[in-house]
Design a protein around this motif. Structure first.
Motif, PDB file in Angstrom:
ATOM      1  N   MET A 255       0.683  -1.237   0.021  1.00 19.91           N
ATOM      2  CA  MET A 255       0.039   0.029   0.180  1.00 19.91           C
ATOM      3  C   MET A 255       0.913   1.299  -0.033  1.00 19.91           C
ATOM      4  O   MET A 255       0.435   2.284  -0.538  1.00 19.91           O
ATOM      5  CB  MET A 255      -0.896  -0.113   1.292  1.00 19.91           C
ATOM      6  CG  MET A 255      -1.922  -1.280   1.309  1.00 19.91           C
ATOM      7  SD  MET A 255      -2.825  -1.290  -0.489  1.00 19.91           S
ATOM      8  CE  MET A 255      -3.939   0.359  -0.433  1.00 19.91           C
ATOM      9  N   ASP A 256       1.814   1.189   0.492  1.00 18.21           N
ATOM     10  CA  ASP A 256       2.960   2.164   0.420  1.00 18.21           C
ATOM     11  C   ASP A 256       3.515   2.687  -1.195  1.00 18.21           C
ATOM     12  O   ASP A 256       3.420   3.575  -1.711  1.00 18.21           O
ATOM     13  CB  ASP A 256       4.415   1.859   1.147  1.00 18.21           C
ATOM     14  CG  ASP A 256       4.146   2.033   2.355  1.00 18.21           C
ATOM     15  OD1 ASP A 256       3.359   2.700   3.040  1.00 18.21           O
ATOM     16  OD2 ASP A 256       4.966   1.723   3.331  1.00 18.21           O
ATOM     17  N   ALA A 257       3.365   1.357  -1.715  1.00 16.21           N
ATOM     18  CA  ALA A 257       3.685   1.683  -3.262  1.00 16.21           C
ATOM     19  C   ALA A 257       2.370   2.118  -4.062  1.00 16.21           C
ATOM     20  O   ALA A 257       2.767   3.092  -5.002  1.00 16.21           O
ATOM     21  CB  ALA A 257       4.186   0.270  -3.946  1.00 16.21           C
ATOM     22  N   VAL A 258       1.313   1.685  -3.555  1.00 17.20           N
ATOM     23  CA  VAL A 258       0.184   2.458  -4.015  1.00 17.20           C
ATOM     24  C   VAL A 258      -0.077   3.876  -3.906  1.00 17.20           C
ATOM     25  O   VAL A 258      -0.409   4.684  -4.693  1.00 17.20           O
ATOM     26  CB  VAL A 258      -1.128   1.752  -3.559  1.00 17.20           C
ATOM     27  CG1 VAL A 258      -2.421   2.391  -4.162  1.00 17.20           C
ATOM     28  CG2 VAL A 258      -1.274   0.343  -4.246  1.00 17.20           C
ATOM     29  N   PHE A 259       0.457   4.028  -2.606  1.00 14.60           N
ATOM     30  CA  PHE A 259       0.380   5.769  -2.162  1.00 14.60           C
ATOM     31  C   PHE A 259       1.275   6.397  -2.951  1.00 14.60           C
ATOM     32  O   PHE A 259       1.029   7.580  -3.495  1.00 14.60           O
ATOM     33  CB  PHE A 259       0.825   5.655  -0.813  1.00 14.60           C
ATOM     34  CG  PHE A 259       1.131   7.045  -0.157  1.00 14.60           C
ATOM     35  CD1 PHE A 259       0.112   8.034   0.160  1.00 14.60           C
ATOM     36  CD2 PHE A 259       2.348   7.423  -0.020  1.00 14.60           C
ATOM     37  CE1 PHE A 259       0.421   9.356   0.575  1.00 14.60           C
ATOM     38  CE2 PHE A 259       2.870   8.581   0.102  1.00 14.60           C
ATOM     39  CZ  PHE A 259       1.814   9.580   0.760  1.00 14.60           C
ATOM     40  N   ALA A 260       2.447   5.825  -3.174  1.00  9.12           N
ATOM     41  CA  ALA A 260       3.377   6.648  -4.133  1.00  9.12           C
ATOM     42  C   ALA A 260       3.136   6.871  -5.593  1.00  9.12           C
ATOM     43  O   ALA A 260       3.454   7.780  -6.074  1.00  9.12           O
ATOM     44  CB  ALA A 260       4.980   5.958  -4.006  1.00  9.12           C
ATOM     45  N   ALA A 261       2.652   5.787  -5.972  1.00 13.08           N
ATOM     46  CA  ALA A 261       1.988   5.803  -7.485  1.00 13.08           C
ATOM     47  C   ALA A 261       0.736   6.942  -7.572  1.00 13.08           C
ATOM     48  O   ALA A 261       0.656   7.451  -8.436  1.00 13.08           O
ATOM     49  CB  ALA A 261       1.760   4.415  -7.975  1.00 13.08           C
ATOM     50  N   ILE A 262       0.129   6.984  -6.550  1.00 17.16           N
ATOM     51  CA  ILE A 262      -1.263   7.795  -6.454  1.00 17.16           C
ATOM     52  C   ILE A 262      -0.598   9.202  -6.604  1.00 17.16           C
ATOM     53  O   ILE A 262      -1.064  10.279  -7.324  1.00 17.16           O
ATOM     54  CB  ILE A 262      -2.240   7.610  -5.431  1.00 17.16           C
ATOM     55  CG1 ILE A 262      -3.016   6.337  -5.838  1.00 17.16           C
ATOM     56  CG2 ILE A 262      -3.269   8.780  -5.433  1.00 17.16           C
ATOM     57  CD1 ILE A 262      -3.859   5.898  -4.824  1.00 17.16           C
ATOM     58  N   ALA A 263       0.302   9.415  -5.971  1.00 17.06           N
ATOM     59  CA  ALA A 263       1.090  10.773  -5.504  1.00 17.06           C
ATOM     60  C   ALA A 263       1.758  11.203  -6.644  1.00 17.06           C
ATOM     61  O   ALA A 263       1.610  12.136  -7.337  1.00 17.06           O
ATOM     62  CB  ALA A 263       1.835  10.795  -4.199  1.00 17.06           C
ATOM     63  N   ALA A 264       2.413  10.278  -7.485  1.00 22.32           N
ATOM     64  CA  ALA A 264       3.065  10.486  -8.742  1.00 22.32           C
ATOM     65  C   ALA A 264       2.154  10.978  -9.785  1.00 22.32           C
ATOM     66  O   ALA A 264       2.619  11.730 -10.751  1.00 22.32           O
ATOM     67  CB  ALA A 264       4.090   9.427  -9.108  1.00 22.32           C
ATOM     68  N   LYS A 265       0.859  10.434 -10.063  1.00 23.64           N
ATOM     69  CA  LYS A 265      -0.137  10.815 -10.841  1.00 23.64           C
ATOM     70  C   LYS A 265      -0.325  12.465 -10.812  1.00 23.64           C
ATOM     71  O   LYS A 265      -0.699  12.904 -11.886  1.00 23.64           O
ATOM     72  CB  LYS A 265      -1.375  10.036 -10.349  1.00 23.64           C
ATOM     73  CG  LYS A 265      -1.214   8.583 -11.105  1.00 23.64           C
ATOM     74  CD  LYS A 265      -2.475   7.703 -10.853  1.00 23.64           C
ATOM     75  CE  LYS A 265      -3.813   8.079 -11.530  1.00 23.64           C
ATOM     76  NZ  LYS A 265      -3.558   8.101 -12.918  1.00 23.64           N
ATOM     77  N   ALA A 266      -0.397  12.890  -9.619  1.00 21.56           N
ATOM     78  CA  ALA A 266      -0.813  14.364  -9.511  1.00 21.56           C
ATOM     79  C   ALA A 266       0.198  14.803  -8.568  1.00 21.56           C
ATOM     80  O   ALA A 266      -0.276  15.041  -7.423  1.00 21.56           O
ATOM     81  CB  ALA A 266      -2.041  14.508  -9.071  1.00 21.56           C
TER      82      ALA A 266
END
Length: 287
Positions: A255-266
């Protein structure tokens, strides 16, 4: 991680994923193979006798576990057993020093992370990131230790302005799920994939048209059958620590990876919200 280590990690992950569908006899064969002394020189006749099963049963179990036969089973599992980390992953005992315990606990967590990394479905990961990013409402479901993971995820996401609601009560899960609509998401955290309250919640969410996601350990479970997307962790179990301790580390990292990927999108929005939330709590820190 090199190709050999990755291949061995997949062996361990596959074996644990299949454990829930093994019969008692099949489980005994697997446990015997994962015990000390099973190596490339172990004969089928000797192994069957030690496990107190027929040779045909050993071969049948090997194929059920995804191997081509006993030789393939022996070769891959003996290589898995021979990993340097396997020595440190032995069960904690009263004879262990505190230094031994420290190494064993850390090694169990490290192994869980390595093996989870190689089994993550990257296509499902991308879809989960997109679904969470776009959802108007995000419900997170979990009971017991899994609820604590859900709370950690909610806290982390809030830092970048991604609001989630956490529910750890069976009735509240159903009530919240009944209010979801297409475009919303429900994320279920369950190590076993068999927690009835969580399964009931995602089934109700799915009936309402929401996208349902599972963060779980086992590929064969009612929860996996119930949801649209699955991100799977894997962790070795032990009588003292159980599987949940290491699985919690693996699931939080996923879920840290999901969080980082979501942050990177915007990224600009995430950075701005991080600063706002950081500033808001700064006054609570003792100087």
């Amino acid at each position: 991680m090199d190709d050999t280590k990755a291949a061995l990690s997949k062996v361990g992950a596959r074996l644990r994923a299949l454990r829930p569908i093994l019969t008692p006899l099949e489980s005994r064969i697997l446990n015997e193979a994962l015990d000390e002394g099973f190596d490339e020189g172990t004969a089928l006749t000797y192994f069957a006798g030690k496990a107190d099963v027929s040779e045909a049963m050993v071969v049948k179990t090997a194929k059920k576990l995804g191997f081509t036969g006993f030789r393939d089973f022996r070769e891959q599992i003996s290589a898995y057993n021979a990993r340097p980390s396997a020595v440190l992953h032995k069960e904690i005992g009263p004879e262990d020093s505190q230094a031994d315990i420290l190494r064993k606990v850390f090694n169990t967590a490290i192994q869980a992370l390595q093996e989870t990394q190689v089994i993550i479905d990257e296509d499902a990961f991308a879809k989960v990131v997109d679904a969470i990013s776009a959802a108007p409402r995000r419900d997170l479901y979990g009971v017991g230790g899994s609820a604590q993971i859900a709370r950690d995820v909610s806290h982390k996401f809030l830092r970048i302005g991604v609001r989630c609601a956490v529910y750890d009560d069976a009735h509240m899960m159903l009530m919240s799920a009944s209010m979801l609509e297409p475009g919303d998401i429900a994320v279920a955290f369950s190590h076993s994939g068999r927690t009835s309250a969580v399964i009931d919640g995602v089934l109700e969410a799915k009936r309402r048209g929401a996208t349902t996601i599972a963060i779980t350990n086992y590929v064969h479970s009612p929860l996996v059958d119930a949801v649209d997307l699955v991100l799977r962790s894997t962790a070795s179990g032990s009588p003292l620590l159980g599987e949940n301790a290491a699985a919690r580390v693996a699931q939080l990292t996923v879920m840290d990876a999901v969080f980082a990927a979501i942050a990177a999108k915007a990224y600009d929005v995430a950075e701005r919200n991080l600063e706002r939330t950081r500033t808001a709590v700064a006054i609570k820190r003792v100087r």
